[in-house]
Design a protein around this motif. Structure first.
Motif, PDB file in Angstrom:
ATOM      1  N   MET A  17       5.514  -4.407   4.840  1.00  0.00           N
ATOM      2  CA  MET A  17       4.619  -3.787   5.812  1.00  0.00           C
ATOM      3  C   MET A  17       3.886  -2.615   5.172  1.00  0.00           C
ATOM      4  O   MET A  17       4.475  -1.847   4.427  1.00  0.00           O
ATOM      5  CB  MET A  17       5.466  -3.267   6.989  1.00  0.00           C
ATOM      6  CG  MET A  17       4.633  -2.525   8.011  1.00  0.00           C
ATOM      7  SD  MET A  17       5.329  -2.633   9.620  1.00  0.00           S
ATOM      8  CE  MET A  17       6.384  -1.222   9.596  1.00  0.00           C
ATOM      9  N   LEU A  18       2.603  -2.526   5.466  1.00  0.00           N
ATOM     10  CA  LEU A  18       1.764  -1.459   4.888  1.00  0.00           C
ATOM     11  C   LEU A  18       1.338  -0.533   6.018  1.00  0.00           C
ATOM     12  O   LEU A  18       0.800  -0.972   7.028  1.00  0.00           O
ATOM     13  CB  LEU A  18       0.538  -2.089   4.228  1.00  0.00           C
ATOM     14  CG  LEU A  18      -0.493  -1.141   3.617  1.00  0.00           C
ATOM     15  CD1 LEU A  18       0.129  -0.357   2.479  1.00  0.00           C
ATOM     16  CD2 LEU A  18      -1.681  -1.943   3.111  1.00  0.00           C
ATOM     17  N   GLU A  19       1.646   0.748   5.882  1.00  0.00           N
ATOM     18  CA  GLU A  19       1.255   1.701   6.914  1.00  0.00           C
ATOM     19  C   GLU A  19       0.384   2.793   6.329  1.00  0.00           C
ATOM     20  O   GLU A  19       0.702   3.334   5.275  1.00  0.00           O
ATOM     21  CB  GLU A  19       2.481   2.421   7.494  1.00  0.00           C
ATOM     22  CG  GLU A  19       3.458   1.545   8.212  1.00  0.00           C
ATOM     23  CD  GLU A  19       4.725   2.341   8.475  1.00  0.00           C
ATOM     24  OE1 GLU A  19       5.770   1.973   7.909  1.00  0.00           O
ATOM     25  OE2 GLU A  19       4.638   3.356   9.179  1.00  0.00           O
ATOM     26  N   SER A  73       1.395  -5.845   9.047  1.00  0.00           N
ATOM     27  CA  SER A  73       2.719  -6.402   8.780  1.00  0.00           C
ATOM     28  C   SER A  73       2.644  -7.493   7.738  1.00  0.00           C
ATOM     29  O   SER A  73       1.570  -7.963   7.370  1.00  0.00           O
ATOM     30  CB  SER A  73       3.354  -6.958  10.048  1.00  0.00           C
ATOM     31  OG  SER A  73       2.485  -6.886  11.118  1.00  0.00           O
ATOM     32  N   ALA A  74       3.804  -7.883   7.303  1.00  0.00           N
ATOM     33  CA  ALA A  74       3.879  -8.914   6.268  1.00  0.00           C
ATOM     34  C   ALA A  74       3.233 -10.190   6.768  1.00  0.00           C
ATOM     35  O   ALA A  74       3.447 -10.612   7.907  1.00  0.00           O
ATOM     36  CB  ALA A  74       5.341  -9.161   5.902  1.00  0.00           C
ATOM     37  N   ALA A  97       1.582 -17.970   2.554  1.00  0.00           N
ATOM     38  CA  ALA A  97       2.766 -18.408   1.818  1.00  0.00           C
ATOM     39  C   ALA A  97       3.400 -17.232   1.096  1.00  0.00           C
ATOM     40  O   ALA A  97       4.623 -17.144   0.971  1.00  0.00           O
ATOM     41  CB  ALA A  97       2.376 -19.486   0.811  1.00  0.00           C
ATOM     42  N   ALA A  98       2.576 -16.301   0.622  1.00  0.00           N
ATOM     43  CA  ALA A  98       3.131 -15.161  -0.117  1.00  0.00           C
ATOM     44  C   ALA A  98       3.743 -14.149   0.805  1.00  0.00           C
ATOM     45  O   ALA A  98       4.528 -13.288   0.389  1.00  0.00           O
ATOM     46  CB  ALA A  98       2.038 -14.512  -0.957  1.00  0.00           C
ATOM     47  N   SER A  99       3.360 -14.160   2.036  1.00  0.00           N
ATOM     48  CA  SER A  99       3.962 -13.320   3.061  1.00  0.00           C
ATOM     49  C   SER A  99       3.933 -11.836   2.716  1.00  0.00           C
ATOM     50  O   SER A  99       4.957 -11.183   2.586  1.00  0.00           O
ATOM     51  CB  SER A  99       5.412 -13.770   3.270  1.00  0.00           C
ATOM     52  OG  SER A  99       6.031 -12.928   4.206  1.00  0.00           O
ATOM     53  N   MET A 100       2.732 -11.298   2.533  1.00  0.00           N
ATOM     54  CA  MET A 100       2.624  -9.867   2.286  1.00  0.00           C
ATOM     55  C   MET A 100       1.482  -9.316   3.136  1.00  0.00           C
ATOM     56  O   MET A 100       0.576 -10.060   3.529  1.00  0.00           O
ATOM     57  CB  MET A 100       2.362  -9.598   0.797  1.00  0.00           C
ATOM     58  CG  MET A 100       1.042 -10.165   0.307  1.00  0.00           C
ATOM     59  SD  MET A 100       0.746  -9.843  -1.430  1.00  0.00           S
ATOM     60  CE  MET A 100       1.958 -10.865  -2.198  1.00  0.00           C
TER      61      MET A 100
END
Lengths: 361, 524, 210
Positions: C1-3, C24-25, C182-185
């Motif tokens: 997760m990037l905040e 979020s991811a 697919a990379a889920s980021m």
């Protein structure tokens, strides 16, 4: 990339180490001498090769005018071990007490040719401070068909210039050929030759030199480029003479008329003439400064230069051709020109200053 | 923080210390001898220097403005700029002097005429000859700088606009592009002017000596040993600075006048009929290349001749062994020259790259003229001050320092354009992949900029090789170079030997440039 | 997760004040706004590039960790740009290996990985080609693969489709979202074209102050 830098570092290290390793065994002698003549340079290179086995590395430091070394020595900032001087340069160093007495120590006096009046350098006694190396006589090179006879008076030169404008010139004073050209003209124009042996202050210099300036005023517009420019050296004038841009070139080496043809620097068909009835003659000398770092080695070099073998090689017409100062007979060399005594040293600066104030405008 | 340290270190080493030393020397110098004496002795030289510099700079300016219109001079032609001056002067003079080869051809073709030329403007020693040599040498430099500046302007789009408005290509160039260029090439023009004011080795060889150019006169006076000549030397160097300033002011005024005139012409709306103008006029790459080849041939022939007197077109005798015989004496000079040039080029190059990188990181893309300060002071004044501080025989460190001081601004100038045109994105990309700043620089920026980087080093190298005054005044005995030797031999008149040294000097520079170009050639 | 928290960006003539942005991811947040508003500058700041002309204050937390003090290479945030930026002096293979070099694994394993990736986009034959030989679409695919090769924790996309022609855009867009999912980021996309956005859109003009 890394390998390249490593290689570079190795090369540079070797480059630094190698020459200093080679120099380990020999003593250097820094010989400050005029470098404007390639044959002289070649002679000095020959001498360096001969001196190598004696453990001496003679380094010829070529100077355009030895005055620069005089300045350094007077200021006390020089690494010169051996210098080639005469005239006003010797005078300045003698006055400033920068020279080592060497003549008696080296036991050369007996072998020297006393007829050359080498004991007096431009009127200044040598006083043990310098050793004569060779002889200079001032004259002009010209083409066989240009001038008849073996001498030309100042008046005749003026006539020649009038008939062939732009073909005559002289190196710009204070270059020593140029100044001596002025002296020769003066001798030819004046009756009182003895006066010039005395210091400038001791005689009425203005009156004595007046005819010279009048003469030069007449001559100037007839000179090469109308007197707007002058060759900066005798060698430069020689080159133009060789390529037929000029009809005369000055020289101090009486044998040069042969040596230059041998080297291919002037065409065959060149001859020598004196300006005036006789040629101003002087000697040139070797001296060791007191501040020299290698005086012993320098003395060895002088002894070598004054050896018979070295003097013969010096007088050899296929090389330098400078007449010897030793009292030996060299059959192949041409006769010396009739001798006129050199002026007192103070005239050098006086004439140079006066000329520079008047010309060019 | 690092960026400040880098900039301070570079400024200290190559700007502040050297300049400071000179200023300190000039305040403690002895100004013996009255100003009036100095003036009388040197005013002729000063006026001559001013005239020569102004005329040369103006010719070079207008020549560059006119010739930059055409095809771009590539880097290969740029290596012509790197012909060392001595080689250029000797080779050119052989061609055009009154007893030179061209005159000999005329003599051969016209049986009635007997040369050599009696009075000739292109005599072996005159102000005119000097100007010809200087112009030919400096014009390519300004053409290249001008073309580099043109590249940064959207000239093609402007041209389309102007043509749509009815202007011919030539008129467009002069009315639209030139005013924009004038401001940008001000700096290179000033650099050329200052160089001309201060050059010593070319006037020694081909310049007039009655009166001589001021820098040459002061140079020769410095060898004399009477005390009043020292005063003359100091006054002379002050005079040199004055001449430099006045020249720059006059050039600025000329630029201003030109701008006004061109803009009034533009406002008048006058057009010329399109049919009248010709097509592109190239920057004349064939001319420079041809000149280089001829000069090379001339030097080569001179170096192997035995005798070659007027009026023969071909040497009369050959001395092939001259190169071999001279080799033992050339070798140590070659070594000296190369060591000095490699070290000073590397130091200068590292400083320039560090400076540019630091500037790029702070997004300062303008050329900071301050770093070029050492090119804006006549070299003679600087070297004189250094000589009086560290003595006339100081050894390698002092000499290296003095060379680097001059190589650094050229390296900076040469590299600046390409370095700041490089998008920093590439570096961010590499860093986003996890590479640190040094790694990113080496793996991404360096390979992509390898040609400009290599050429900048080659340029710094050639500047060091060509230096005459610093070597002559700071370490002539311990560290003579090919250049000092070539000048001293050539001024002694034996151009046969002088050509050998000049060729060795030229070959050194040419080899390095060719290596730089060949080593960084594009893949396909 | 990037905040992103408490963000203020002071530009020459305007400011942006954003209290909070969260990605979020697996989510792609799209930033839009007028030209010059600061979208690219914001991305660059997140990446870690110094912005000397802009005063920026704010906090970046990636998977709970504050990365604001870390240099670019330590943040593990990837970048895909409009100009693609495949290094021109390296082949396609070398570009991918370059991205992979910071990971462990021996030579053979890494080469295998590269082959696999190229297979997945049917560009196996282009392994030894240089980027200039690739078409726009091929280059765009490889650029995305490269950015993911260094296993970043988040990825930024600065107008990645603007240089592609209309037909290609859709294909590459779909490819990008599939790969990223697919990379889920967390990913942030900057674009002018709202059609590109697969998920939430934030318009920076809402945070604009003079």
């Amino acid at each position: 990339m890394k390998r390249l830098t490593l290689l570079l570092a190795v090369i540079m290290y070797l480059g630094y180490v190698a020459p200093s390793a080679a120099q380990q065994q020999t003593t250097p002698v820094y010989f400050y001498a005029w470098g404007g003549n390639p044959t002289i340079n070649d002679y000095i290179r020959w001498a360096a090769k001969e001196l190598r086995p004696q453990g001496i590395q003679l380094q010829h430091v070529k100077v355009a005018d030895i005055a620069e070394v005089v300045k350094q020595l007077v200021d006390g900032q020089s690494n010169a071990d051996l210098i080639w001087i005469n005239g006003e340069n010797f005078h300045a160093l003698k006055e400033a007490d920068r020279l080592m007495p060497i003549l008696t120590e080296l036991n050369i006096k007996e072998r020297l040719n006393d007829q050359l009046s080498w004991q007096s350098d431009f009127g200044e006694p040598v006083a043990d401070l310098e050793v004569p190396w060779g002889v200079g006589q001032f004259y002009l090179l010209t083409c066989n068909t240009c001038v008849a006879g073996d001498h030309i008076s100042a008046a005749e030169l003026l006539e020649y210039a009038a008939e062939h404008p732009g073909r005559i010139t002289y190196p710009k004073p204070p270059e020593f050929h140029g100044t001596t050209f002025l002296k020769s003209l003066l001798l030819s124009l004046s009756e009182q030759d003895e006066a010039f042996l005395k210091p400038v202050d001791a005689v009425d210099a203005e009156k004595l030199t007046a005819p010279l300036w009048t003469y030069l005023d007449e001559l100037q517009p007839l000179l090469w480029q109308g007197g707007e420019n002058y060759p900066s050296s005798a060698a430069q004038q020689l080159k133009w003479f060789a390529n037929k841009q000029l009809d005369v070139a000055p020289s101090f080496n009486p044998n040069e008329v042969k040596t230059l043809v041998n080297q291919g620097r002037v065409p065959a068909g060149t001859k020598r003439i004196t300006l005036g009835d006789a040629a101003i003659t002087n000697s040139h000398y070797l001296a060791i400064p007191k501040s020299s770092g290698h005086p012993q080695a320098a003395k060895q070099v002088i002894t070598f230069f004054l050896s018979e073998a070295a003097q013969r090689k010096k007088a050899d017409l296929s090389g330098w051709g400078d007449p010897t100062v030793l009292d030996i007979a060299l059959p192949d060399t041409p006769a010396m020109l009739p001798v006129a005594a050199e002026f007192h040293v103070s005239w050098q600066t006086y004439l140079e200053q006066q000329w520079q104030q008047r010309y060019p405008r | 923080m690092i960026s400040r340290m880098v900039r301070v270190a570079i400024a200290l080493l190559w700007l502040i210390l050297p300049l400071g030393v000179v200023l300190w020397q000039s305040t403690t110098a002895s100004f013996e001898g009255a100003l009036s004496d100095a003036f009388r002795a040197l005013s002729g030289s000063a006026l001559l220097t001013f005239a020569v510099t102004l005329i040369t700079s103006l010719i070079v300016l207008f020549g560059a403005l006119g010739l930059a219109r055409g095809k771009r001079l590539s880097a290969t032609w740029a290596s012509f700029i790197a012909v060392p001056h001595v080689a250029f002067a000797i080779g050119l003079l052989w061609l055009v002097s009154p007893s030179g080869w061209l005159v000999r051809i005329v003599d051969a073709l016209l049986p009635m005429w007997q040369g050599p030329l009696q009075s000739s403007w292109l005599s072996s020693k005159s102000a005119f000859t000097l100007m010809v040599v200087l112009v030919l040498k400096e014009l390519p430099f300004l053409i290249l700088m001008t073309q580099a500046n043109v590249q940064q302007m959207p000239v093609l789009r402007w041209q389309q606009q102007a043509q749509a408005l009815g202007y011919s290509r030539r008129r467009f160039w002069w009315l639209i592009v030139v005013p924009a260029l004038l401001r940008r090439i001000r700096l290179p023009l000033y650099i050329i002017a200052i160089y001309t004011v201060s050059v010593v080795d070319i006037p020694l060889l081909v310049g007039p000596n009655a009166p001589a150019l001021l820098a040459q006169a002061v140079f020769e006076l410095n060898w004399q040993f009477t005390s009043n000549t020292q005063g003359l030397v100091h006054w002379g160097s002050l005079l040199l600075v004055l001449v430099a300033i006045v020249t720059l002011v006059v050039l600025r005024v000329v630029e201003w006048v030109l701008q006004r005139w061109l803009s009034s012409l533009a406002a008048s709306g006058k057009r010329t009929p399109v049919a009248q103008t010709t097509g592109k006029r190239a920057g004349l790459p064939w001319f420079w290349a041809g000149l280089a080849v001829i000069i090379f041939m001339s030097l080569l022939l001179q170096s192997v001749q035995q005798s070659w007197f007027y009026p023969s077109l071909w040497p009369q005798g050959w001395q092939w062994s001259r190169w071999l015989a001279e080799w033992p004496y050339i070798a140590p000079l070659l070594y000296n020259t190369w060591i000095l040039a490699v070290l000073s080029a590397t130091l200068a190059w590292l400083s320039a790259v560090a400076l540019l990188e630091v500037q790029a990181q702070r997004q300062q893309h303008q050329l900071h003229v301050g770093w070029l300060a050492m090119l804006m002071v006549p070299q003679l004044v600087l070297v004189l001050g250094w000589q009086q501080t560290i003595g006339p025989d100081s050894g390698l460190i002092g000499l290296l320092w003095s060379h680097t001081v001059f190589c650094f601004p050229y390296a900076y100038l040469t590299l600046h354009g390409a370095y700041h045109a490089y998008p920093r994105r590439w570096l961010w990309q590499a860093r986003s992949l996890g590479y640190g700043p040094w790694a990113a620089w080496f793996k991404v920026l360096a390979p992509m900029l390898k040609r400009p980087l290599a050429l900048a080093w080659a340029m710094a190298f050639s500047i060091s090789v060509a230096q005459y005054l610093p070597t002559q005044w700071l370490a002539p005995v311990t560290h003579p170079t090919l250049t000092t030797e070539a000048v001293s031999i050539a001024s002694g008149g034996d151009w046969r030997l002088g050509s050998v040294y000049a060729l060795a000097q030229w070959a050194s520079v040419w080899i390095v440039f060719m290596l730089a170009l060949w080593g960084t050639r594009a893949r396909n | 997760m990037l905040e992103i928290n408490h963000l203020t960006m002071v530009f020459k003539y305007h400011q942006l004040v954003i209290p909070s942005l969260t990605v979020s991811a697996g989510e792609v947040l799209t930033l839009t706004g007028a030209s010059g508003i600061g979208k690219s500058s914001l991305l660059q700041w997140i990446l870690g590039v110094p912005q000397p002309d802009i005063t920026i204050e704010g906090q970046i937390k990636l998977n709970g960790e504050d990365v604001g003090a870390l240099p670019i290479e330590s943040r593990q945030i990837g970048l895909v740009t409009q100009q693609v930026d495949l290094f021109p002096h390296m082949t396609v293979e070398q570009n991918l290996l370059f991205a992979l070099a910071t990971k462990q694994g021996d030579d053979a394993a890494r080469h295998d990985w590269v082959k696999q990736e190229l297979d997945s986009v049917a560009l196996t034959d282009y392994a030894t080609a240089y980027p200039t030989e690739l078409s726009g679409g091929q280059a765009a695919r490889i650029a995305l693969l490269r950015s993911l090769a260094s296993a970043p924790k988040s990825i930024l996309l600065d107008e990645p489709f603007s240089a592609l022609d209309v037909k290609l855009r859709k294909t590459i867009r779909d490819f990008t979202w599939t790969t990223l999912t697919a990379a889920s980021m967390p990913a942030i996309l900057v674009t002018h074209d709202v059609q590109d956005a697969p998920g939430n859109i934030v318009n920076l003009e809402d945070y604009y102050y003079d």
